[in-house]
Scaffold this active site. Structure first.
Site, PDB file in Angstrom:
ATOM      1  N   TYR A  28       0.793  -1.213   0.096  1.00 27.94           N
ATOM      2  CA  TYR A  28       0.099   0.078  -0.069  1.00 27.94           C
ATOM      3  C   TYR A  28       0.800   1.245   0.019  1.00 27.94           C
ATOM      4  O   TYR A  28       2.208   1.259   0.224  1.00 27.94           O
ATOM      5  CB  TYR A  28      -0.996   0.082   1.312  1.00 27.94           C
ATOM      6  CG  TYR A  28      -0.137   0.184   2.534  1.00 27.94           C
ATOM      7  CD1 TYR A  28       0.631   1.107   3.053  1.00 27.94           C
ATOM      8  CD2 TYR A  28      -0.067  -1.262   3.247  1.00 27.94           C
ATOM      9  CE1 TYR A  28       1.547   0.837   4.157  1.00 27.94           C
ATOM     10  CE2 TYR A  28       0.719  -1.342   4.352  1.00 27.94           C
ATOM     11  CZ  TYR A  28       1.536  -0.080   4.792  1.00 27.94           C
ATOM     12  OH  TYR A  28       2.220  -0.257   5.650  1.00 27.94           O
ATOM     13  N   SER A  55       6.652   1.133  10.657  1.00 32.70           N
ATOM     14  CA  SER A  55       6.794  -0.346   9.578  1.00 32.70           C
ATOM     15  C   SER A  55       5.516  -0.747   9.596  1.00 32.70           C
ATOM     16  O   SER A  55       4.449  -0.692  10.530  1.00 32.70           O
ATOM     17  CB  SER A  55       7.771  -0.998  10.054  1.00 32.70           C
ATOM     18  OG  SER A  55       7.400  -2.140  10.962  1.00 32.70           O
ATOM     19  N   LYS A  56       5.006  -1.342   8.501  1.00 31.83           N
ATOM     20  CA  LYS A  56       3.754  -2.217   8.396  1.00 31.83           C
ATOM     21  C   LYS A  56       3.424  -3.171   9.269  1.00 31.83           C
ATOM     22  O   LYS A  56       2.615  -3.311   9.921  1.00 31.83           O
ATOM     23  CB  LYS A  56       3.683  -2.312   7.031  1.00 31.83           C
ATOM     24  CG  LYS A  56       2.261  -3.155   6.557  1.00 31.83           C
ATOM     25  CD  LYS A  56       2.371  -3.674   5.056  1.00 31.83           C
ATOM     26  CE  LYS A  56       1.232  -4.258   4.781  1.00 31.83           C
ATOM     27  NZ  LYS A  56       1.173  -5.020   3.608  1.00 31.83           N
ATOM     28  N   ARG A  57       4.705  -3.799   9.198  1.00 33.83           N
ATOM     29  CA  ARG A  57       4.508  -5.109  10.216  1.00 33.83           C
ATOM     30  C   ARG A  57       4.407  -4.729  11.617  1.00 33.83           C
ATOM     31  O   ARG A  57       3.504  -5.428  12.282  1.00 33.83           O
ATOM     32  CB  ARG A  57       6.002  -5.775  10.319  1.00 33.83           C
ATOM     33  CG  ARG A  57       6.054  -7.290  10.463  1.00 33.83           C
ATOM     34  CD  ARG A  57       7.324  -8.035  10.312  1.00 33.83           C
ATOM     35  NE  ARG A  57       8.494  -7.220  10.607  1.00 33.83           N
ATOM     36  CZ  ARG A  57       8.837  -6.958  11.824  1.00 33.83           C
ATOM     37  NH1 ARG A  57       8.473  -7.463  12.783  1.00 33.83           N
ATOM     38  NH2 ARG A  57       9.867  -6.463  12.047  1.00 33.83           N
ATOM     39  N   GLY A  69       1.261  -1.491  11.538  1.00 36.24           N
ATOM     40  CA  GLY A  69      -0.324  -1.890  10.939  1.00 36.24           C
ATOM     41  C   GLY A  69      -0.546  -0.794  10.027  1.00 36.24           C
ATOM     42  O   GLY A  69       0.084   0.027   9.545  1.00 36.24           O
TER      43      GLY A  69
END
Ligand code: GLU
Length: 505
Positions: free
Chosen positions: A13, A251-253, A256
């Protein structure tokens, strides 16, 4: 003429850090009367997806960052990139590395190479003693001609310094001895990032490269490539990072959806508000005015106004009211409260539609009522979602009661069971059902009973809207109208009965 670009890799994204880079490029282009170009860096075939490309384009559109000229897909240029790398070999600026792929990937070989490099570094020997760097051209050509696979590496000078003046971070320096002979083309013919970026930037006539400071080390390598191709080196402006509250990288991890731009669209942000908020992550306008229209932002923007300090994105995980940066929410509330009503109305309509609360009458003979209602309730809302959640009672009879409001405003006074229907009768007698007339009648009613008007104001708020707080209650009565107000005041009877049965009263 200024030409800048946003060059995302479509591998997920649109991250808010990337969106901020896009915004700064766009602001700079619009300010300078230049061009803002979009290039999708889709050369990582395994990780690039069409869906990601779509979400990047939609995200830019949502933020109102219109791009100029045709969208460029980097993968379309792969053949040109390969040819350019081969040209550098011919010119002696790059060389073929015949180290077998297996050897380069083999763990023990890798370890051996690393150990040798460490030992050599300790002795002050240049670490980049690639055995193929100085292979005679004829031998290199012969081996390639015989079909032996090879990667292409740039021959980086062994002495001297790489230097450039970054518009944000100032003078940057790096010894060439610290720069590896970077791979330009893999042995399978795949061109790598630094090569492709530079060639595309040259072809697109990019004058200023504006991107995250995590690319600072790449910039030294890329400048070597501009020089190898005999091209003009653009200006560079690297942007400070956006960090999580604990100063870690966002970070995405770990963090979220708070990191993803689409989250803001889906959770009811006004695009202009989020754009305004993003602009202030790293840049400050010279006059300190934080809320700016598109035009004001463009007029005030300069690369010199970007600071070096990393920004912190303050959000509280696990706290739904503060799920994102507090300032972002505040900014959104300011926009909802003060933006021109005619711009807000279509957004509220979209929100009500998706919550199945929209009625065609709001566009027709109830349009005056609808506008007045939105004007009244927008004062306290943080997101567009609030129109369908906290604001639900204005558009539907099927709404929830906030438990805390019920306890505080209704359960404490059992006599409200009789008083509220009596109030409904009294308000039914008011000539014109206006805020002023309702106020007079309600205060008189309270006086007669010898109780404070506040008791009825609070109780009525909860009965009519389900909430503990909201706009001026007399305005709310007027908006709800005589019939709906009376019905809701009366609807407390069965409800108090239920409380009685449960032993609550
Ligand atoms: N595709 C690279 C990225 O997403 C582009 C970096 C650049 O702007 O040069 O990080």
């Amino acid at each position: 003429m200024v030409r800048v670009r946003f060059a995302p890799s479509p591998t997920g994204y649109l991250h808010i850090g990337a969106a901020r880079s896009a915004l700064f490029n766009w602001l700079f282009a619009r300010k300078m009367g230049g061009k803002f170009l979009l290039r999708i860096e889709d050369t990582d075939l395994q990780r690039s997806t069409e869906e990601s490309t779509r979400s990047i384009i939609e995200g830019l559109e949502w933020l109102g960052l219109d791009y100029d000229e045709d969208l460029v897909f980097q993968s379309d240029n792969a053949e040109k990139h390969r040819a350019a790398a081969r040209q550098l070999v011919e010119e002696g600026k790059a060389y073929r590395d015949f180290t077998p792929k297996e050897a380069r990937e083999d763990r023990s070989v890798k370890q051996e190479i690393a150990e040798r490099a460490r030992a050599q570094a300790a002795e002050g020997i240049d670490q980049r003693s690639n055995p193929f760097r100085d292979l005679p051209q004829a031998e290199s050509d012969a081996r390639a001609g015989a079909g032996e696979p090879f990667a292409i590496r740039l021959k980086v000078s062994r002495e001297g310094q790489s230097r450039f003046a970054d518009i944000v971070y100032g003078e940057q320096e790096r010894g060439y001895s610290e720069i590896e002979d970077l791979v330009l083309l893999r042995s399978d013919g795949h061109p790598l990032y630094n090569l492709s970026v530079v060639l595309d930037d040259i072809e697109m006539g990019i004058t200023h490269v504006i991107r995250g400071q995590d690319h600072l080390t790449n910039t030294h390598k890329q400048i070597l490539l501009y020089q190898a191709f005999g091209a003009k080196v653009p200006e560079f402006a690297h942007l400070p990072l956006i960090l999580a509250p604990n100063k870690a990288k966002l970070s995405k991890r770990k963090h979220g959806e708070v990191v993803s731009l689409t989250t803001y669209r889906d959770r009811g942000f006004v695009p202009a508000a989020f754009r305004n908020f993003l602009a202030l992550l790293g840049w400050s306008p010279p006059d300190g005015q934080e809320i700016m229209t598109r035009e004001e932002m463009i007029e005030r923007f300069s690369l010199e106004g970007i600071g070096r300090a990393n920004s912190v994105f303050n959000f509280h995980e696990n706290d739904p009211r503060h799920w994102t940066d507090d300032k972002a929410l505040w900014m959104n509330a300011e926009y909802i409260r003060t933006m021109p009503l005619e711009e807000l109305l279509p957004m509220v309509k979209t929100e009500l539609r998706s919550a199945k609360l929209w009625r065609e009458e709001y566009d027709d003979d109830e349009s005056a009522w609808f506008e007045k209602t939105v004007e009244l309730i927008r004062q306290r809302f943080f997101t567009l979602k609030d129109f369908s959640s906290q604001g639900r009672a204005y558009f539907s009879d099927d709404f929830d009661f906030d438990e805390a409001a019920v306890s505080k405003n209704l359960k404490k006074e059992p006599r409200l069971r009789e008083w509220l229907p009596a109030l409904a009768v009294r308000l039914g007698q008011v000539a014109t059902f206006s805020a002023a007339n309702v106020e007079t009648a309600l205060r008189q009613f309270a006086d007669e009973l010898g109780v404070k008007a506040g008791l009825f104001i609070n109780a009525a708020r909860t009965m009519l809207t389900g909430q503990a707080v909201g706009p001026s209650m007399f305005e709310v009565f007027e908006i709800m109208g005589r019939e709906r107000s009376a019905n809701r005041l009366r609807s407390g009877v069965p409800w108090f009965d239920a409380m009685e049965e449960l032993g609550d009263v």
